[in-house]
Scaffold this motif. Structure first.
Motif, PDB file in Angstrom:
ATOM      1  N   THR A  82     -34.976 -51.546  -6.238  1.00 59.98           N
ATOM      2  CA  THR A  82     -34.100 -50.413  -5.943  1.00 59.98           C
ATOM      3  C   THR A  82     -33.238 -50.137  -7.164  1.00 59.98           C
ATOM      4  N   VAL A  83     -33.163 -48.869  -7.549  1.00 59.63           N
ATOM      5  CA  VAL A  83     -32.428 -48.513  -8.750  1.00 59.63           C
ATOM      6  C   VAL A  83     -31.167 -47.730  -8.385  1.00 59.63           C
ATOM      7  N   LEU A  84     -30.073 -48.050  -9.070  1.00 64.20           N
ATOM      8  CA  LEU A  84     -28.846 -47.279  -8.982  1.00 64.20           C
ATOM      9  C   LEU A  84     -28.808 -46.336 -10.171  1.00 64.20           C
ATOM     10  N   VAL A  85     -28.771 -45.031  -9.903  1.00 65.60           N
ATOM     11  CA  VAL A  85     -28.721 -44.019 -10.955  1.00 65.60           C
ATOM     12  C   VAL A  85     -27.315 -43.430 -11.004  1.00 65.60           C
ATOM     13  N   ILE A  86     -26.714 -43.481 -12.181  1.00 62.76           N
ATOM     14  CA  ILE A  86     -25.404 -42.869 -12.394  1.00 62.76           C
ATOM     15  C   ILE A  86     -25.650 -41.509 -13.011  1.00 62.76           C
ATOM     16  N   ASN A  87     -25.312 -40.462 -12.279  1.00 65.06           N
ATOM     17  CA  ASN A  87     -25.732 -39.113 -12.636  1.00 65.06           C
ATOM     18  C   ASN A  87     -24.526 -38.191 -12.788  1.00 65.06           C
ATOM     19  N   ASN A  88     -24.298 -37.722 -13.998  1.00 66.02           N
ATOM     20  CA  ASN A  88     -23.265 -36.707 -14.204  1.00 66.02           C
ATOM     21  C   ASN A  88     -23.737 -35.616 -15.171  1.00 66.02           C
ATOM     22  N   GLY A  89     -25.001 -35.222 -15.010  1.00 67.62           N
ATOM     23  CA  GLY A  89     -25.516 -34.156 -15.855  1.00 67.62           C
ATOM     24  C   GLY A  89     -26.997 -33.934 -15.649  1.00 67.62           C
ATOM     25  N   GLY A  92     -29.200 -37.160 -16.176  1.00 73.22           N
ATOM     26  CA  GLY A  92     -29.104 -38.089 -15.059  1.00 73.22           C
ATOM     27  C   GLY A  92     -29.872 -37.555 -13.854  1.00 73.22           C
ATOM     28  N   ALA A  93     -29.776 -36.241 -13.633  1.00 72.50           N
ATOM     29  CA  ALA A  93     -30.523 -35.617 -12.540  1.00 72.50           C
ATOM     30  C   ALA A  93     -32.025 -35.723 -12.778  1.00 72.50           C
ATOM     31  N   ARG A  94     -32.445 -35.648 -14.033  1.00 70.41           N
ATOM     32  CA  ARG A  94     -33.874 -35.775 -14.337  1.00 70.41           C
ATOM     33  C   ARG A  94     -34.354 -37.193 -14.043  1.00 70.41           C
ATOM     34  N   ILE A  95     -33.528 -38.188 -14.309  1.00 71.09           N
ATOM     35  CA  ILE A  95     -33.886 -39.573 -13.975  1.00 71.09           C
ATOM     36  C   ILE A  95     -34.079 -39.707 -12.471  1.00 71.09           C
ATOM     37  N   LYS A  96     -33.194 -39.103 -11.694  1.00 69.74           N
ATOM     38  CA  LYS A  96     -33.366 -39.105 -10.238  1.00 69.74           C
ATOM     39  C   LYS A  96     -34.690 -38.446  -9.843  1.00 69.74           C
ATOM     40  N   GLN A  97     -34.999 -37.325 -10.481  1.00 66.04           N
ATOM     41  CA  GLN A  97     -36.233 -36.616 -10.150  1.00 66.04           C
ATOM     42  C   GLN A  97     -37.462 -37.458 -10.475  1.00 66.04           C
ATOM     43  N   ASN A 105     -37.348 -46.659  -4.926  1.00 66.85           N
ATOM     44  CA  ASN A 105     -36.190 -46.718  -4.044  1.00 66.85           C
ATOM     45  C   ASN A 105     -34.937 -46.412  -4.859  1.00 66.85           C
ATOM     46  N   LEU A 106     -34.133 -45.475  -4.372  1.00 67.25           N
ATOM     47  CA  LEU A 106     -33.094 -44.886  -5.196  1.00 67.25           C
ATOM     48  C   LEU A 106     -31.758 -44.819  -4.465  1.00 67.25           C
ATOM     49  N   ILE A 107     -30.708 -45.239  -5.154  1.00 71.14           N
ATOM     50  CA  ILE A 107     -29.331 -44.964  -4.742  1.00 71.14           C
ATOM     51  C   ILE A 107     -28.677 -44.244  -5.911  1.00 71.14           C
ATOM     52  N   ALA A 108     -28.049 -43.112  -5.643  1.00 63.82           N
ATOM     53  CA  ALA A 108     -27.470 -42.319  -6.734  1.00 63.82           C
ATOM     54  C   ALA A 108     -25.985 -42.124  -6.521  1.00 63.82           C
ATOM     55  N   LEU A 109     -25.254 -42.244  -7.604  1.00 60.43           N
ATOM     56  CA  LEU A 109     -23.855 -41.830  -7.630  1.00 60.43           C
ATOM     57  C   LEU A 109     -23.811 -40.522  -8.399  1.00 60.43           C
ATOM     58  N   ASP A 110     -23.604 -39.431  -7.678  1.00 64.37           N
ATOM     59  CA  ASP A 110     -23.649 -38.102  -8.266  1.00 64.37           C
ATOM     60  C   ASP A 110     -22.241 -37.590  -8.540  1.00 64.37           C
ATOM     61  N   TYR A 111     -22.008 -37.218  -9.791  1.00 61.52           N
ATOM     62  CA  TYR A 111     -20.735 -36.635 -10.192  1.00 61.52           C
ATOM     63  C   TYR A 111     -20.990 -35.242 -10.749  1.00 61.52           C
ATOM     64  N   SER A 112     -19.955 -34.434 -10.806  1.00 62.26           N
ATOM     65  CA  SER A 112     -20.111 -33.142 -11.474  1.00 62.26           C
ATOM     66  C   SER A 112     -20.315 -33.377 -12.963  1.00 62.26           C
ATOM     67  N   VAL A 136     -29.461 -47.508 -14.023  1.00 62.89           N
ATOM     68  CA  VAL A 136     -29.898 -46.580 -15.070  1.00 62.89           C
ATOM     69  C   VAL A 136     -28.784 -45.572 -15.322  1.00 62.89           C
ATOM     70  N   MET A 137     -28.472 -45.354 -16.596  1.00 65.00           N
ATOM     71  CA  MET A 137     -27.439 -44.382 -16.957  1.00 65.00           C
ATOM     72  C   MET A 137     -27.797 -43.721 -18.283  1.00 65.00           C
ATOM     73  N   VAL A 138     -27.421 -42.468 -18.423  1.00 62.95           N
ATOM     74  CA  VAL A 138     -27.532 -41.768 -19.700  1.00 62.95           C
ATOM     75  C   VAL A 138     -26.297 -42.109 -20.523  1.00 62.95           C
ATOM     76  N   HIS A 139     -26.488 -42.461 -21.786  1.00 62.35           N
ATOM     77  CA  HIS A 139     -25.357 -42.807 -22.643  1.00 62.35           C
ATOM     78  C   HIS A 139     -24.585 -41.552 -23.048  1.00 62.35           C
ATOM     79  N   CYS A 140     -25.233 -40.657 -23.795  1.00 61.70           N
ATOM     80  CA  CYS A 140     -24.603 -39.391 -24.157  1.00 61.70           C
ATOM     81  C   CYS A 140     -25.255 -38.292 -23.332  1.00 61.70           C
ATOM     82  N   GLU A 141     -24.520 -37.734 -22.397  1.00 56.16           N
ATOM     83  CA  GLU A 141     -25.044 -36.690 -21.524  1.00 56.16           C
ATOM     84  C   GLU A 141     -24.871 -35.349 -22.242  1.00 56.16           C
TER      85      GLU A 141
END
Length: 364
Positions: A82-89, A92-97, A105-112, A136-141
């Motif tokens: 199961t992966v935790l995706v930190i998404n603020n752009g 990050g949304a592409r990683i979720k996709q 298996n995915l858990i996402a923390l979605d931010y603006s 999983v996180m993007v370093h420079c969004e």
């Protein structure tokens, strides 16, 4: 069509004449001159850029940077994980996709897009979901230019014994990163970003012990990172399928030029100076950055569009292009904005020239 212009984007970007010239020779993919002399050399140098530790290995993968992200997710994350995706752009949304396409298996923390990830919320999520195996996180969004909290998130990955996967697409080579000290297990980047090569392949730097366990995980033949790594290991840099030879040779030249400049620290200093000059100059011209300065990366900056009746981004863009400068449209969902990158073969005089061109292009 033949007019040269400066690419002020987060990649592809403006490259040196010598990087371009490196693509003028054809290469045979069976020769040791290519596989040992170039591919294996690149793999070794990438690991040296990533850490002084010898526990890492680099795998090159044909295609865009996204192809390498998908290869890494599909190879390192098995069907029971199961992966935790930190998404603020957007990235990050592409990683979720990608995770959804691969049935991960995915858990996402979605931010603006303008929201800095909340470390306390990330920690609470790890505490409340012990079955999470990867972060999983993007370093420079580059949606906004925000630099996400790498050290803090990597520290949590270590504390909770999770595999840390970092999308460092637009930061590796331009911002100092030590994978060993930061406890990063997997790092993904691309040939056409801060190392200043041209588009055509990505690369994944990972712990040897981790990728060695990944046989059979991949959901795709062409994106099987384990098989690509094993082939390169056993056959001295040989790619499984057609290698982008000209792009690889250009990247080898770009690595030489990174070294000649003084390494990642020197390049980071240049990019930071470029970004600082850009922001101060744009403010003098009446433009407002989207983010506060403390959240900016030295890679790309987002500016709010002028609130003027006759402002039109496309006309502004085309005028700047006619003056020799190409900028980037905005990608923030709730803000009218545009972006200007300052990585690549870009120096202070180029930023000064851009600012002069923008002052001339403000026809509104």
């Amino acid at each position: 069509m033949d007019k040269n212009y400066l690419l002020l984007t987060p990649g592809p970007l403006t490259t040196s004449a010598t990087v371009k010239q490196a693509m003028l020779k054809d290469w045979c993919t069976w020769d040791e001159e290519y596989n040992v002399g170039i591919v294996q050399k690149i793999r070794s140098e990438l690991c040296q850029l990533a850490s002084t530790s010898d526990q890492f290995t680099a795998t090159l993968m044909q295609g865009s940077g996204t192809a390498s992200v998908e290869a890494a997710l599909g190879t390192f994350i098995n069907k029971n994980a199961t992966v935790l995706v930190i998404n603020n752009g957007a990235y990050g949304a592409r990683i979720k996709q990608i995770a959804e396409y691969l049935s991960i298996n995915l858990i996402a923390l979605d931010y603006s897009e303008t929201h800095y990830p909340d470390i306390s919320q990330i920690k609470n999520t790890l505490e409340n979901h012990p079955h999470i195996t990867h972060i999983v996180m993007v370093h420079c969004e580059t949606t906004t230019g925000m630099l996400n909290p790498l050290e803090e998130v990597a520290a949590l990955a270590k504390e909770f014994n999770k595999v840390m996967i970092l999308d460092a697409m637009s930061s590796f080579g331009g911002i100092p990163i030590d994978m060993h000290k930061l406890h990063i297990d997997v790092l993904i980047s691309s040939s056409n970003k801060c190392i200043q090569g041209v588009p055509g392949f990505g690369f994944v730097i990972s712990k040897k012990s981790l990728i060695a366990q990944c046989k059979g995980n991949a959901r795709s033949l062409s994106l099987d990172l384990f098989d690509q790594w094993e082939t390169m290991e056993k056959h001295n840099g040989k790619w499984r399928f057609t290698s982008p030879t000209h792009v690889v040779r250009a990247f080898d030249q770009a690595l030489t030029e990174l070294h000649d400049e003084g390494g990642v620290a020197a390049r980071h200093k240049r990019y930071t100076a470029n970004q600082s000059l850009l922001v101060s100059g744009m403010k003098e011209l009446g433009f407002t950055p989207l983010l506060p300065q403390q959240l900016h990366s030295p890679i790309i900056t987002t500016f709010l569009s002028p609130e003027a009746e006759h402002y039109d981004f496309k006309r502004f863009y085309l005028t700047l292009k006619s003056l020799g400068y190409v900028i980037y449209p905005g990608k923030v969902s709730d803000s009218d904005c545009f972006r200007i990158g300052n990585i690549g073969e870009v120096y202070q005089s180029d930023i000064e020239g851009l600012l002069q061109a923008i002052s001339e292009a403000k026809d509104w």
